[in-house]
Design a protein around this motif. Structure first.
Motif, PDB file in Angstrom:
ATOM      1  N   HIS A   7       0.758  -1.470   0.084  1.00 30.58           N
ATOM      2  CA  HIS A   7      -0.025   0.063   0.082  1.00 30.58           C
ATOM      3  C   HIS A   7       0.931   1.168   0.119  1.00 30.58           C
ATOM      4  CE1 HIS A   7       0.499  -0.818   4.609  1.00 30.58           C
ATOM      5  NE2 HIS A   7       0.977   0.621   4.571  1.00 30.58           N
ATOM      6  N   GLU A  54      -3.692   3.660   1.883  1.00 29.53           N
ATOM      7  CA  GLU A  54      -3.969   3.580   3.277  1.00 29.53           C
ATOM      8  C   GLU A  54      -4.223   5.183   3.429  1.00 29.53           C
ATOM      9  OE1 GLU A  54      -1.976   0.954   6.379  1.00 29.53           O
ATOM     10  OE2 GLU A  54      -1.028   2.779   6.029  1.00 29.53           O
ATOM     11  N   HIS A  78       3.839   7.383   3.261  1.00 31.47           N
ATOM     12  CA  HIS A  78       5.027   6.510   3.087  1.00 31.47           C
ATOM     13  C   HIS A  78       4.636   5.509   2.129  1.00 31.47           C
ATOM     14  CE1 HIS A  78       1.588   4.384   6.039  1.00 31.47           C
ATOM     15  NE2 HIS A  78       2.006   3.444   5.439  1.00 31.47           N
ATOM     16  N   ALA A  80       4.801   1.130   1.427  1.00 32.38           N
ATOM     17  CA  ALA A  80       4.957  -0.233   2.306  1.00 32.38           C
ATOM     18  C   ALA A  80       5.170  -1.335   1.050  1.00 32.38           C
ATOM     19  CB  ALA A  80       3.740  -0.322   3.118  1.00 32.38           C
ATOM     20  N   GLU A 128       7.976   1.260   4.890  1.00 34.36           N
ATOM     21  CA  GLU A 128       7.413   0.360   6.007  1.00 34.36           C
ATOM     22  C   GLU A 128       7.390  -1.119   5.279  1.00 34.36           C
ATOM     23  OE1 GLU A 128       2.885   0.832   6.153  1.00 34.36           O
ATOM     24  OE2 GLU A 128       2.812  -0.509   7.530  1.00 34.36           O
TER      25      GLU A 128
HETATM   26 CO    CO Z   1       1.172   1.755   6.118  1.00 37.32          CO
END
Ligand code: CO
Length: 134
Positions: A7, A54, A78, A80, A128
């Motif tokens: 994500h 997200e 971020h 991921a 992440e």
């Molecule tokens: Co995340």
């Protein structure tokens, strides 16, 4: 080491407004919502094929997402990467000497195990690792 981009995280200051924006303008439906207490956020997942966007909205002023919003405003927070073995991925990052935020995985959304690398270690991109719950 990674299977997919699991994500991308987007920091928002008004979760319902953001959900409505994606629904009404980009036809992306809310598929999941959870309060992630370890991160101090309420999170919504929007489905994009096998991946997600997200949306992250802080629940208090004293967490990373809140500080991000204060410093940089809403936007991309971020990326991921999905891994089947987060302990191995984290150990590799540690062995490479990358600066970690999380020395050990913590609990993320949908009971996943997650760990963040420090953005200074990764060219300014908060990164992440995610091991989905089995
Ligand atoms: Co995340």
């Amino acid at each position: 080491m990674f299977e997919a981009i699991d994500h991308i995280g987007i920091a928002v200051s008004d979760l319902d407004q953001a959900v409505a924006f994606y629904r009404d303008n980009l036809d992306m439906a809310e598929t999941y919502r959870e309060t992630v207490s370890d991160l101090g956020v309420e999170a919504v997942l929007l489905e994009v094929g096998d991946s997600h966007v997200e949306l992250l909205c802080p629940l208090s002023d004293d967490n990373g997402v809140a500080r991000f919003l204060e410093k940089r405003g809403e936007g991309l927070h971020h990326v991921a990467y999905r891994t089947a073995d987060i302990d191995e991925a984290l150990e590799k990052a540690r062995a490479t000497g990358l600066r970690l935020i999380d020395e050990q995985p913590r609990t993320g959304i949908r009971k996943s195990r997650v760990a963040f690398l420090h953005p200074e270690a990764t060219g300014g991109v908060l990164t992440e690792f995610v091991e989905p719950a089995h």
